[in-house]
Scaffold this motif. Structure first.
Motif, PDB file in Angstrom:
ATOM      1  N   LEU A 167      13.058   1.785  64.852  1.00  0.00           N
ATOM      2  CA  LEU A 167      14.243   2.090  64.654  1.00  0.00           C
ATOM      3  C   LEU A 167      15.156   2.135  65.465  1.00  0.00           C
ATOM      4  O   LEU A 167      16.358   2.082  65.548  1.00  0.00           O
ATOM      5  N   VAL A 198      21.522   7.818  66.463  1.00  0.00           N
ATOM      6  CA  VAL A 198      20.580   8.532  65.406  1.00  0.00           C
ATOM      7  C   VAL A 198      21.108   8.483  64.023  1.00  0.00           C
ATOM      8  O   VAL A 198      20.631   8.636  63.016  1.00  0.00           O
ATOM      9  N   PHE A 254      18.847   0.472  66.306  1.00  0.00           N
ATOM     10  CA  PHE A 254      20.394   1.180  66.076  1.00  0.00           C
ATOM     11  C   PHE A 254      20.988   1.154  67.290  1.00  0.00           C
ATOM     12  O   PHE A 254      21.925   1.950  67.342  1.00  0.00           O
ATOM     13  N   LEU A 282      15.580  14.562  61.543  1.00  0.00           N
ATOM     14  CA  LEU A 282      14.743  14.108  60.432  1.00  0.00           C
ATOM     15  C   LEU A 282      13.941  14.930  59.722  1.00  0.00           C
ATOM     16  O   LEU A 282      13.572  15.038  58.344  1.00  0.00           O
ATOM     17  N   SER A 335      25.914   2.852  57.771  1.00  0.00           N
ATOM     18  CA  SER A 335      24.710   2.635  58.960  1.00  0.00           C
ATOM     19  C   SER A 335      24.541   1.332  59.399  1.00  0.00           C
ATOM     20  O   SER A 335      24.309   1.305  60.634  1.00  0.00           O
ATOM     21  N   VAL A 369      20.480   6.553  60.883  1.00  0.00           N
ATOM     22  CA  VAL A 369      19.143   6.791  59.864  1.00  0.00           C
ATOM     23  C   VAL A 369      19.415   7.919  59.183  1.00  0.00           C
ATOM     24  O   VAL A 369      18.985   8.240  58.096  1.00  0.00           O
ATOM     25  N   SER A 370      19.653   9.201  60.018  1.00  0.00           N
ATOM     26  CA  SER A 370      19.759  10.399  59.240  1.00  0.00           C
ATOM     27  C   SER A 370      20.971  10.450  58.069  1.00  0.00           C
ATOM     28  O   SER A 370      20.801  10.963  56.958  1.00  0.00           O
ATOM     29  N   GLY A 427      10.577   7.111  58.094  1.00  0.00           N
ATOM     30  CA  GLY A 427      11.525   7.127  59.311  1.00  0.00           C
ATOM     31  C   GLY A 427      10.434   7.685  60.551  1.00  0.00           C
ATOM     32  O   GLY A 427      10.885   7.294  61.617  1.00  0.00           O
ATOM     33  N   TYR A 482      16.439  12.530  67.131  1.00  0.00           N
ATOM     34  CA  TYR A 482      15.894  11.880  65.848  1.00  0.00           C
ATOM     35  C   TYR A 482      14.975  12.522  65.316  1.00  0.00           C
ATOM     36  O   TYR A 482      14.967  12.840  64.183  1.00  0.00           O
TER      37      TYR A 482
END
Length: 447
Positions: free
Chosen positions: A122, A59, A126, A144, A256, A62-63, A115, A140
């Protein structure tokens, strides 16, 4: 309006003492934040399971990227604010701060919506595959929700530092770290909420941080007192802020992408256990390098203010001292990691496969750490003085130009060890290039 200038100490106090004064609070803040990530990983690994470490690691890209929008806007705008304060241009400083707030909200809210819409695409992209997918999805979604608040906090923290107030910036970093650990214990251990507890602890802790930063700017501690008129977007300021902030955003984007590649490559090579190994090493990189990053953070407002005031001798001195301090503490970190990797890894998990593979991998990853201060200070210098293109290129040398190609090529010939040796090779090559360019800049411009 702008309160009486308290930031002028950046242009008058001795550099050695000033750098320590700026770097120590920054280092403490980063230390506590890194400890939070480290202890959070320990809690999750011991109270939920080693698979949860891999899930959180999936995760993070993304964050991190969305939160990096706030950091990029904060650093890009803070470079403008530092130079504006050094040049006594209060109007530009205030307008820049107002624009930072507006653009941070617009971008991060949009990214959070996207997102959430593409959540199922996603997470596997990842590396959230197999048993990792479900816990990663739970974590996630909740984390988010708090990303806009996190982005505003990151942005505000850099502005506080640009004002020459490192202690307040340090407190802003400590609040979410301490809050997260307390909430981790309550939600995961006492209430047995599992991954949901870990995620809500993270989100709630950054909400607390945001309210502290809001209080700072509304109080008499801040020089920057903006009104409604400062929130209207100003194209010239946005262009300058974007050019400088893009350096930070590009760096985080590459981070990322690195996580994406590493999680997928390691999953293919060794399954969930190898992803967990990288999860532990990644946390150690964040934690162990806190004093080096603190020196870099402390260096930025000093270099920016004095460059804006055309005091090049102080800029030159700040570069040399920052590199000396950064490399010195990096050497100490290197010694500890080389001597005690097994003991460090055993704190995170008792999984035999992870305990077996992680120490050797960690030694490779940290092999070139003593010299990275040159690369960090070199790229930070160009960002501090407002030269976006060289700042971007130097920032991307390590992970973008060297590490990513290496990690795509070397595992084909050396297997999993090829992943780990990519780290010191990339560190060494990027440091050599940065050192040569920075030395040329000092001789050509700052003399």
């Amino acid at each position: 309006m702008l309160k009486p200038n308290k930031s002028e100490a950046l242009g008058s106090q001795p550099i050695a003492g000033l750098l320590i004064k700026q770097a120590v609070p920054a280092s403490i803040g980063i230390l506590v934040m890194s400890l939070n990530i480290l202890v959070d990983t320990i809690f999750v690994g011991n109270w939920i399971g080693s698979i949860a470490i891999a899930a959180i690691n999936v995760v993070l890209p993304v964050s991190f990227f969305i939160a990096a929008l706030g950091m990029a806007i904060g650093i890009g705008g803070s470079s403008i604010i530092s130079r504006a304060l050094g040049a006594n241009d209060s109007g530009k400083a205030l307008k820049t701060f107002g624009n930072q707030i507006t653009i941070t909200l617009l971008l991060t809210v949009s990214m959070v919506i996207l997102g959430l819409v593409f959540i199922n695409d996603l997470i596997p992209t990842f590396g959230g595959k197999g048993d990792i997918f479900e816990p990663a999805k739970i974590y996630y979604r909740i984390v988010l929700y708090g990303v806009p608040v996190l982005a505003l906090s990151m942005m505000g923290n850099n502005v506080i530092r640009a004002e020459g107030k490192p202690k307040f910036a340090m407190i802003a970093m400590i609040i979410p770290s301490v809050g997260n650990l307390i909430l981790d214990y309550i939600l995961i251990n006492l209430l047995d909420m599992g991954m949901e507890g870990a995620a809500w602890a993270t989100t709630a802790s950054y909400i607390c941080c945001f309210f502290y930063i809001l209080w700072y700017f509304l109080s008499d501690n801040s020089e920057l007192k903006i009104d409604v008129g400062h929130f209207g977007l100003d194209l010239p300021i946005l262009k300058e802020m974007s050019a400088l902030g893009f350096v930070t955003l590009a760096r985080q984007a590459v981070v990322s992408v690195t996580y994406l590649l590493m999680n997928n490559i390691l999953f293919d090579l060794g399954g969930e256990a190898s992803v967990t190994v990288y999860g532990i090493i990644g946390r150690m990189l964040m934690f162990a390098l806190f004093p080096v990053l603190g020196v870099t953070q402390g260096f930025l407002p000093i270099a920016g203010y004095n460059y804006g005031a055309n005091n090049y001798s102080r800029v030159r001195e700040s570069i040399k001292l920052a590199i000396t301090y950064a490399c010195g503490v990096a050497l100490l970190i290197f010694i500890v990691i080389m001597a005690f990797p097994e003991a460090i890894v055993s704190v995170f998990t008792q999984d035999e496969a992870v305990l077996k593979d992680t120490p050797n991998a960690m030694r490779w990853v940290f092999a070139a750490v003593p010299i990275i201060g040159i690369q960090l200070i070199g790229s930070a210098y160009y960002q501090a003085i407002g030269k976006a293109i060289p700042a971007l290129l130097l920032t991307l040398t390590r992970q973008g130009f060297f590490f990513i190609p290496l990690v795509l090529i070397l595992p084909r010939y050396f297997g999993e060890i090829g992943v780990w040796i990519s780290f010191p090779i990339a560190d060494t090559l990027s440091t050599i290039i940065t050192g040569l360019i920075l030395n040329r800049e000092i001789r050509k411009t700052l003399n």
